[in-house]
Design a protein around this motif. Structure first.
Motif, PDB file in Angstrom:
ATOM      1  N   GLN A 125      -0.777  22.539 -15.390  1.00 41.04           N
ATOM      2  CA  GLN A 125      -2.035  21.962 -14.908  1.00 41.04           C
ATOM      3  C   GLN A 125      -3.021  21.803 -16.074  1.00 41.04           C
ATOM      4  OE1 GLN A 125      -3.858  24.424 -11.882  1.00 41.04           O
ATOM      5  NE2 GLN A 125      -4.601  22.631 -10.794  1.00 41.04           N
ATOM      6  N   SER A 155      -6.931  24.305  -2.360  1.00 40.31           N
ATOM      7  CA  SER A 155      -7.246  24.844  -3.678  1.00 40.31           C
ATOM      8  C   SER A 155      -7.331  26.363  -3.607  1.00 40.31           C
ATOM      9  CB  SER A 155      -8.580  24.259  -4.146  1.00 40.31           C
ATOM     10  OG  SER A 155      -8.917  24.797  -5.401  1.00 40.31           O
ATOM     11  N   GLY A 156      -6.671  27.015  -4.546  1.00 42.46           N
ATOM     12  CA  GLY A 156      -6.701  28.470  -4.591  1.00 42.46           C
ATOM     13  C   GLY A 156      -5.706  29.136  -3.657  1.00 42.46           C
ATOM     14  N   LYS A 214      -0.479  27.698  -5.261  1.00 41.69           N
ATOM     15  CA  LYS A 214       0.569  26.747  -5.676  1.00 41.69           C
ATOM     16  C   LYS A 214       0.979  26.990  -7.139  1.00 41.69           C
ATOM     17  CE  LYS A 214      -2.040  23.270  -4.665  1.00 41.69           C
ATOM     18  NZ  LYS A 214      -3.234  24.084  -4.292  1.00 41.69           N
ATOM     19  N   THR A 215      -0.020  27.134  -8.001  1.00 40.93           N
ATOM     20  CA  THR A 215       0.297  27.385  -9.418  1.00 40.93           C
ATOM     21  C   THR A 215       0.997  28.728  -9.571  1.00 40.93           C
ATOM     22  OG1 THR A 215      -1.578  26.071 -10.167  1.00 40.93           O
ATOM     23  CG2 THR A 215      -0.714  27.675 -11.726  1.00 40.93           C
ATOM     24  N   THR A 216       0.537  29.713  -8.803  1.00 39.75           N
ATOM     25  CA  THR A 216       1.188  31.023  -8.862  1.00 39.75           C
ATOM     26  C   THR A 216       2.652  30.895  -8.464  1.00 39.75           C
ATOM     27  OG1 THR A 216      -0.936  32.041  -8.297  1.00 39.75           O
ATOM     28  CG2 THR A 216       1.031  33.414  -8.042  1.00 39.75           C
TER      29      THR A 216
END
Ligand SMILES: Nc1ncnc2c1ncn2[C@@H]1O[C@H](COP(=O)(O)OP(=O)(O)OP(=O)(O)O)[C@@H](O)[C@H]1O
Length: 233
Positions: free
Chosen positions: A92, A42-43, A46-48
């Motif tokens: 997400q 987490s952090g 991945k989303t970036t």
């Protein structure tokens, strides 16, 4: 469409004013039609990475090439149109439009792409994610897992060439998780759509022949990441 990230660097400014490098990726690519699960703590970014691949977030340096077209060179309106027409994104946080029903959200997603809105396909996809009886519900009238399924249907309905999915089954139960994953994988396989899917769940990751751990190709040291043990990290 293939996806090629080359020499990507992305840093954010922290609340204390320091710069934190999130992505430092020499090379990462998916062939056309390839299906890849992306895992990581987490952090860790991945989303970036998905946002950079979609052209939503501009990298500080490096290039993103989608289907042979370097989207990092495009002017923003051109890149926005390219994304609308060819890239599906299951966010997400879903990003559904609150004033519109489930069916209208899917139809709107189609209308932003190059093809005409296809009501029959929209209804079929909502049925396949188990929402045939919720077509006319607005997001606030749906559970979180149901909103997530609308988001999946919306991304598939525009028949993208590249599908990016950020933990698309995080809020649904086991049977629905399997059904949604199968729908996404089958649709992508049948249409030769490239799929990059972020997951924290080992059952989901295990259904991909290629699983990439972000830390294995990202040289940025994201020390803020807190490992947690829901599944794959
Ligand atoms: N706009 C921003 N400004 C500053 N820092 C940001 C911003 N967006 C993201 N970050 C930081 O970038 C890091 C990576 O965030 P990201 O959302 O990409 O992680 P992730 O791997 O998708 O996490 P998760 O698995 O929890 O969803 C985090 O430490 C976050 O605090």
């Amino acid at each position: 469409m293939s996806l090629i990230l080359n020499q990507i660097r992305k840093a954010y400014v922290t609340p204390t004013g320091a710069e934190q490098v999130i992505l430092d990726i020499p090379a990462f690519s998916l062939d056309q039609g390839e299906q890849v699960a992306l895992v990581g703590t987490s952090g860790s970014g991945k989303t970036t990475l998905l946002n950079v691949a979609a052209g939503i977030t501009t990298p500080d340096s490096g290039t993103v090439t989608v289907g042979g077209v370097e989207i990092t060179r495009m002017l923003e309106p051109v890149r926005d149109r390219f994304r609308s027409e060819r890239i599906g994104y299951v966010f997400q946080t879903f990003n559904l439009l609150g004033a519109f029903t489930a069916l209208e959200n899917v139809l709107l997603g189609m209308s932003f792409s190059s093809q005409p809105a296809n009501r029959h396909l929209a209804i079929e996809l909502l049925g396949r994610v188990g929402l045939g009886d919720r077509l006319h519900y607005r997001p606030s009238q749906l559970s979180v897992g149901q909103q997530q399924r609308v988001s999946v249907a919306r991304a598939l309905a525009k028949t993208p060439r590249l599908l990016l999915a950020d933990e698309p089954t995080a809020n649904v139960d086991g049977p629905n998780q399997q059904a949604i994953l199968e729908l996404m994988q089958t649709t992508c396989r049948e249409n030769n759509v490239t799929l990059l899917l972020v997951t924290h769940t080992s059952e989901v990751a295990s259904q991909f022949s290629r699983v990439e751990r972000l830390a294995s190709f990202n040289q940025a040291a994201t020390s803020t990441s807190t490992p947690y043990s829901m599944g794959v990290n």
